[in-house]
Motif scaffolding. Structure first.
Motif, short mmCIF file in Angstrom:
data_model
loop_
_atom_site.label_atom_id
_atom_site.label_comp_id
_atom_site.label_asym_id
_atom_site.label_seq_id
_atom_site.Cartn_x
_atom_site.Cartn_y
_atom_site.Cartn_z
N PRO A 140 6.30 -6.59 19.38
CA PRO A 140 6.58 -7.89 20.00
C PRO A 140 6.81 -8.97 18.96
CG PRO A 140 4.22 -7.52 19.93
CD PRO A 140 4.86 -6.27 19.38
N LEU A 141 7.27 -10.12 19.45
CA LEU A 141 7.39 -11.31 18.62
C LEU A 141 6.25 -12.27 18.93
CD1 LEU A 141 11.23 -12.02 18.79
CD2 LEU A 141 9.94 -11.34 16.77
N PRO A 142 5.94 -13.19 18.01
CA PRO A 142 4.85 -14.15 18.26
C PRO A 142 5.10 -14.98 19.51
CG PRO A 142 5.51 -14.18 15.95
CD PRO A 142 6.51 -13.34 16.66
N PRO A 160 14.36 -6.16 23.42
CA PRO A 160 13.12 -5.73 24.08
C PRO A 160 12.80 -6.53 25.35
CG PRO A 160 12.80 -5.91 21.70
CD PRO A 160 14.13 -6.53 22.01
N LEU A 161 12.26 -5.86 26.34
CA LEU A 161 11.84 -6.53 27.57
C LEU A 161 10.76 -7.56 27.31
CD1 LEU A 161 11.70 -3.53 30.08
CD2 LEU A 161 13.43 -5.34 29.97
N SER A 162 9.97 -7.37 26.25
CA SER A 162 8.89 -8.31 25.95
C SER A 162 9.42 -9.70 25.63
CB SER A 162 8.05 -7.80 24.77
OG SER A 162 8.82 -7.76 23.58
N TYR A 163 10.70 -9.81 25.28
CA TYR A 163 11.27 -11.11 24.95
C TYR A 163 11.33 -12.03 26.17
CZ TYR A 163 12.72 -9.45 20.30
OH TYR A 163 12.73 -8.97 19.00
N GLU A 164 11.19 -11.48 27.37
CA GLU A 164 11.14 -12.30 28.58
C GLU A 164 9.90 -13.19 28.60
OE1 GLU A 164 13.37 -9.40 31.84
OE2 GLU A 164 11.19 -9.37 31.67
N GLN A 165 8.93 -12.88 27.77
CA GLN A 165 7.66 -13.63 27.76
C GLN A 165 7.61 -14.69 26.66
OE1 GLN A 165 5.64 -12.96 30.31
NE2 GLN A 165 7.17 -11.42 30.89
N LEU A 166 8.70 -14.90 25.94
CA LEU A 166 8.72 -15.86 24.83
C LEU A 166 9.02 -17.25 25.37
CD1 LEU A 166 10.66 -13.68 22.24
CD2 LEU A 166 8.19 -14.13 22.31
#
Length: 218
Positions: A140-142, A160-166
């Motif tokens: 993930p990213l910070p 990445p799908l996790s980028y939706e949370q940035l």
């Protein structure tokens, strides 16, 4: 007289490499070890009230060097700006993950290898534009990252799908790479997003409906 080993001056001087580095140091105020000045007085160096180095800025200075792994010892460093120099070689993971590092800019160089997978949790700004980087995007990213620019590289894989949370992301540029797959469906829901660039990749699929929000800043 050389600085003591592992002193802050000795560590910062690891950026001076070879004959070209020595010539560069002669042009930069304080960087020639013979001046015997403390690092906090050198051109491009910023220190806090305790004398710890918190910023190094040699952008556009003509420096030819690799990023020294020894910079991983600069635990108070918040900003490293070596943009538009003549850097080559990889990004040392121990530098990219420094605990207080908020801004990392090595754009417009010849930095190669992959992007380290564990950026500092404090990072707010990652600018790696126009280098020779390959491999996947870090994941993930910070959580508080506001700027990600890795355009004009050779990045592969998917977004990445996790980028939706940035949710702090304001500027996102992964254009001119070799990314595949589709855009994460909810990435357009990021409320602070003002710039989003994914052109010149191998992406497929439809543009997510989230980009058509009435309150979008795009």
């Amino acid at each position: 007289m050389p600085f003591p080993p592992s002193s802050v001056e000795d560590v910062v001087l690891k950026l001076v490499q070879g004959e070209e580095g020595a010539a560069w140091a002669d042009r930069m105020n304080g960087w020639n070890p013979e001046t015997n000045q403390p690092a906090c007085a050198w051109e491009g160096i910023t220190c806090d009230e305790d004398g710890s180095v918190i910023a190094i800025d040699a952008a556009g200075s003509g420096l030819r060097a690799k990023i020294p792994p020894e910079y991983g010892q600069l635990k108070s460093l918040r900003s490293l700006n070596l943009a538009e120099c003549d850097l080559y070689g990889p990004i040392p993971p121990e530098v990219f993950s420094l605990p207080n590092l908020e801004s990392f800019d090595v754009s417009a160089n010849a930095v190669d290898g992959t992007i380290p997978s564990a950026p500092s949790a404090s990072m707010r700004r990652i600018v790696l534009r126009q280098n020779r980087l390959k491999g996947p995007l870090p994941d993930p990213l910070p959580a508080e990252l506001a700027v990600l620019d890795v355009s004009k590289n050779h990045i592969t894989g998917t977004i990445p799908l996790s980028y939706e949370q940035l949710h702090s992301m304001a500027f996102f540029d992964v254009s001119n790479n070799e990314l595949v797959g589709s855009l994460p469906y909810h990435i357009g829901d990021l409320q602070n997003l003002q710039g989003f660039f994914v052109n010149n990749n191998r992406l497929m699929g439809t543009i997510p409906y989230s980009f058509s929000r009435d309150d979008s800043n795009l």
